[in-house]
Scaffold this motif. Structure first.
Motif, PDB file in Angstrom:
ATOM      1  N   GLU A 176     -58.999 -42.257   4.168  1.00  0.00           N
ATOM      2  CA  GLU A 176     -58.362 -43.363   4.873  1.00  0.00           C
ATOM      3  C   GLU A 176     -57.273 -43.992   4.013  1.00  0.00           C
ATOM      4  O   GLU A 176     -56.189 -44.326   4.487  1.00  0.00           O
ATOM      5  CB  GLU A 176     -59.406 -44.417   5.257  1.00  0.00           C
ATOM      6  CG  GLU A 176     -60.298 -44.031   6.414  1.00  0.00           C
ATOM      7  CD  GLU A 176     -59.524 -43.909   7.717  1.00  0.00           C
ATOM      8  OE1 GLU A 176     -58.586 -44.704   7.938  1.00  0.00           O
ATOM      9  OE2 GLU A 176     -59.832 -42.988   8.494  1.00  0.00           O
ATOM     10  N   TYR A 177     -57.587 -44.156   2.735  1.00  0.00           N
ATOM     11  CA  TYR A 177     -56.589 -44.719   1.816  1.00  0.00           C
ATOM     12  C   TYR A 177     -55.383 -43.799   1.709  1.00  0.00           C
ATOM     13  O   TYR A 177     -54.234 -44.261   1.693  1.00  0.00           O
ATOM     14  CB  TYR A 177     -57.202 -44.933   0.432  1.00  0.00           C
ATOM     15  CG  TYR A 177     -56.158 -45.204  -0.630  1.00  0.00           C
ATOM     16  CD1 TYR A 177     -55.579 -46.462  -0.768  1.00  0.00           C
ATOM     17  CD2 TYR A 177     -55.707 -44.182  -1.477  1.00  0.00           C
ATOM     18  CE1 TYR A 177     -54.589 -46.703  -1.712  1.00  0.00           C
ATOM     19  CE2 TYR A 177     -54.732 -44.418  -2.426  1.00  0.00           C
ATOM     20  CZ  TYR A 177     -54.171 -45.679  -2.535  1.00  0.00           C
ATOM     21  OH  TYR A 177     -53.186 -45.905  -3.469  1.00  0.00           O
TER      22      TYR A 177
ATOM     23  N   ARG B 162     -48.404 -43.823   4.837  1.00  0.00           N
ATOM     24  CA  ARG B 162     -47.699 -44.604   5.857  1.00  0.00           C
ATOM     25  C   ARG B 162     -46.933 -45.769   5.215  1.00  0.00           C
ATOM     26  O   ARG B 162     -45.773 -46.028   5.561  1.00  0.00           O
ATOM     27  CB  ARG B 162     -48.708 -45.129   6.883  1.00  0.00           C
ATOM     28  CG  ARG B 162     -48.080 -45.907   8.026  1.00  0.00           C
ATOM     29  CD  ARG B 162     -49.060 -46.156   9.152  1.00  0.00           C
ATOM     30  NE  ARG B 162     -50.236 -46.865   8.692  1.00  0.00           N
ATOM     31  CZ  ARG B 162     -51.453 -46.357   8.617  1.00  0.00           C
ATOM     32  NH1 ARG B 162     -51.651 -45.091   8.979  1.00  0.00           N
ATOM     33  NH2 ARG B 162     -52.474 -47.082   8.200  1.00  0.00           N
ATOM     34  N   LEU B 163     -47.584 -46.438   4.278  1.00  0.00           N
ATOM     35  CA  LEU B 163     -46.917 -47.545   3.595  1.00  0.00           C
ATOM     36  C   LEU B 163     -45.740 -47.038   2.748  1.00  0.00           C
ATOM     37  O   LEU B 163     -44.708 -47.713   2.638  1.00  0.00           O
ATOM     38  CB  LEU B 163     -47.918 -48.301   2.718  1.00  0.00           C
ATOM     39  CG  LEU B 163     -48.945 -49.140   3.459  1.00  0.00           C
ATOM     40  CD1 LEU B 163     -49.968 -49.720   2.481  1.00  0.00           C
ATOM     41  CD2 LEU B 163     -48.283 -50.260   4.252  1.00  0.00           C
TER      42      LEU B 163
ATOM     43  N   SER C 163     -54.894 -52.517  -2.283  1.00  0.00           N
ATOM     44  CA  SER C 163     -55.759 -51.451  -1.775  1.00  0.00           C
ATOM     45  C   SER C 163     -55.904 -50.326  -2.790  1.00  0.00           C
ATOM     46  O   SER C 163     -56.973 -49.709  -2.905  1.00  0.00           O
ATOM     47  CB  SER C 163     -55.210 -50.906  -0.449  1.00  0.00           C
ATOM     48  OG  SER C 163     -53.911 -50.374  -0.614  1.00  0.00           O
TER      49      SER C 163
ATOM     50  N   GLU D 203     -49.070 -55.284  -0.893  1.00  0.00           N
ATOM     51  CA  GLU D 203     -50.187 -54.852  -0.042  1.00  0.00           C
ATOM     52  C   GLU D 203     -50.836 -53.584  -0.584  1.00  0.00           C
ATOM     53  O   GLU D 203     -52.070 -53.485  -0.675  1.00  0.00           O
ATOM     54  CB  GLU D 203     -49.678 -54.629   1.385  1.00  0.00           C
ATOM     55  CG  GLU D 203     -50.744 -54.160   2.365  1.00  0.00           C
ATOM     56  CD  GLU D 203     -50.177 -53.896   3.753  1.00  0.00           C
ATOM     57  OE1 GLU D 203     -50.905 -53.321   4.585  1.00  0.00           O
ATOM     58  OE2 GLU D 203     -48.999 -54.252   4.004  1.00  0.00           O
ATOM     59  N   LEU D 204     -50.015 -52.608  -0.958  1.00  0.00           N
ATOM     60  CA  LEU D 204     -50.543 -51.339  -1.451  1.00  0.00           C
ATOM     61  C   LEU D 204     -51.154 -51.496  -2.837  1.00  0.00           C
ATOM     62  O   LEU D 204     -52.096 -50.774  -3.197  1.00  0.00           O
ATOM     63  CB  LEU D 204     -49.433 -50.280  -1.460  1.00  0.00           C
ATOM     64  CG  LEU D 204     -49.850 -48.851  -1.818  1.00  0.00           C
ATOM     65  CD1 LEU D 204     -50.993 -48.367  -0.933  1.00  0.00           C
ATOM     66  CD2 LEU D 204     -48.657 -47.903  -1.702  1.00  0.00           C
TER      67      LEU D 204
ATOM     68  N   SER E 282     -53.250 -44.191   4.762  1.00  0.00           N
ATOM     69  CA  SER E 282     -52.614 -45.508   4.740  1.00  0.00           C
ATOM     70  C   SER E 282     -51.502 -45.583   3.696  1.00  0.00           C
ATOM     71  O   SER E 282     -50.416 -46.117   3.961  1.00  0.00           O
ATOM     72  CB  SER E 282     -53.663 -46.586   4.448  1.00  0.00           C
ATOM     73  OG  SER E 282     -53.062 -47.848   4.284  1.00  0.00           O
ATOM     74  N   SER E 283     -51.758 -45.031   2.504  1.00  0.00           N
ATOM     75  CA  SER E 283     -50.745 -45.099   1.439  1.00  0.00           C
ATOM     76  C   SER E 283     -49.507 -44.300   1.806  1.00  0.00           C
ATOM     77  O   SER E 283     -48.375 -44.708   1.498  1.00  0.00           O
ATOM     78  CB  SER E 283     -51.337 -44.600   0.121  1.00  0.00           C
ATOM     79  OG  SER E 283     -51.723 -43.242   0.197  1.00  0.00           O
TER      80      SER E 283
END
Length: 342
Positions: A254-255, A261-262, A288, A284-285, A258-259
């Motif tokens: 999941e990370y 995408r960021l 996480s 934000e990144l 997400s990373s």
């Protein structure tokens, strides 16, 4: 009341061989404006005003920004046990303080209020806290009190007491007394003169501890620390969510999604030169990344966030390049680890 003309001093900025002879020499100082640097101008203004002498140690030894020490990266400073946390809500003050500690050869990370500073303190070690006294959500007094309560609760043998220095624009004695009562060690007045700031950091920052071999090499960066610190800290993630392999793999996947995408959003913000947005995404990144044990990535996000605050495009571009390279390395290590543990 007549002005005392004979006490007025002048600093003339000339060009090349131009010489000003308008007034007698004792009241005039001439400076070549070709290639003039800001630090030279500051020194000469002090000299012309009679506030400094070129023969006195105070004039010679004050460090100026055109002679900076090499500042470590956030990752290097953390490995050395000398990373500074700055709790300050004003954006201009954030930029000034970050620049000052960089000039003095240190590295720092910024929290915009006391509550954010507490979260950062929980996520990793810092050697020193610089905190403004008046901030939204949690002010500096409450932050210091919370830190001291937690230190008293833990009472671990050999645990280091975190030095806390107050930053205030109010030089009233009552505020310094209140800061001390809240558990702070000293009170610095903003704007801080560089030589006084340096003296405070030298006094309160601990000597280097836990310094890795790679971080002692001039020019070492976060990428060079991979061998010592590791790209992934699975044990940190295990301590947070347990050691169920399936759960750990799922969270890391999941990370990873997400990373990526960021990272795409960061690239878009950089191309648009929307550095405020870029810094926000990096912030934000950063959080996480550290939560899942991707500490190198988290530190590089902090570097990028710092660069975005200064608005220096070259520094931002370098930080982006380092981040992109580290993200590729992390992805490769994660894919390999998942294949081995599946």
């Amino acid at each position: 009341m007549a002005a005392c003309v004979h006490t007025v001093r002048h600093l003339f900025i000339t060009r090349g061989a131009q010489i000003c002879t308008a007034i007698p020499a004792p009241q005039a100082t001439s400076l070549d404006g070709n290639g003039l640097q800001s630090a030279t101008l500051v020194r000469m203004v002090a000299f012309a005003a009679g506030r400094a002498s070129s023969r006195t140690p105070a004039f010679r030894d004050i460090p100026f920004p055109n002679q900076p020490l090499r500042a470590p990266t956030v990752a290097e400073a953390r490995a050395q046990g000398r990373l500074i946390l700055i709790a300050e809500d004003d954006r201009i003050n954030q930029i000034v303080i970050l620049r000052q500690i960089e000039v003095l050869g240190y590295a720092g990370e910024v929290a915009s209020n006391g509550a954010e500073a507490l979260r950062l303190l929980d996520s990793g070690p810092y050697a020193l806290l610089l905190t403004d006294l008046h901030m939204p959500d949690m002010d500096g007094y409450s932050l210091a009190q919370a830190i001291r309560r937690e230190e008293a609760r833990r009472q671990r043998p050999g645990q280091q007491r975190l030095p806390i220095l107050a930053l205030t624009a109010n030089a009233l004695r009552g505020e310094a007394i209140r800061a001390e009562a809240a558990g702070m060690d000293a009170c610095l007045t903003k704007p801080m003169q560089l030589h006084l700031f340096e003296a405070a950091l030298r006094k309160w920052l601990p000597q280097e501890v836990g310094r890795s071999e790679s971080s002692s090499v001039p020019g070492a960066n976060a990428s060079a620390l991979r061998t010592a610190a590791g790209v992934m800290h699975i044990e940190l993630l295990n301590s947070l969510i347990g050691d169920d392999p399936a759960m750990v793999r799922g969270l890391l996947r999941e990370y990873q999604i997400s990373s990526r995408r960021l990272a795409e959003r960061m690239d878009a913000a950089f191309l648009a030169e929307d550095f405020a947005r870029l810094g926000s995404i990096a912030h934000e990144l950063k959080s996480s990344s550290r939560s899942v044990g991707a500490l190198n990535l988290g530190d590089l996000c902090a570097e990028l966030e710092n660069a975005c605050r200064t608005l220096v495009r070259q520094s931002i571009a370098c930080s982006m390049s380092d981040f992109d390279a580290e993200l590729q390395v992390f992805d490769a290590h994660l894919d390999e680890w998942i294949a081995l543990t599946a």
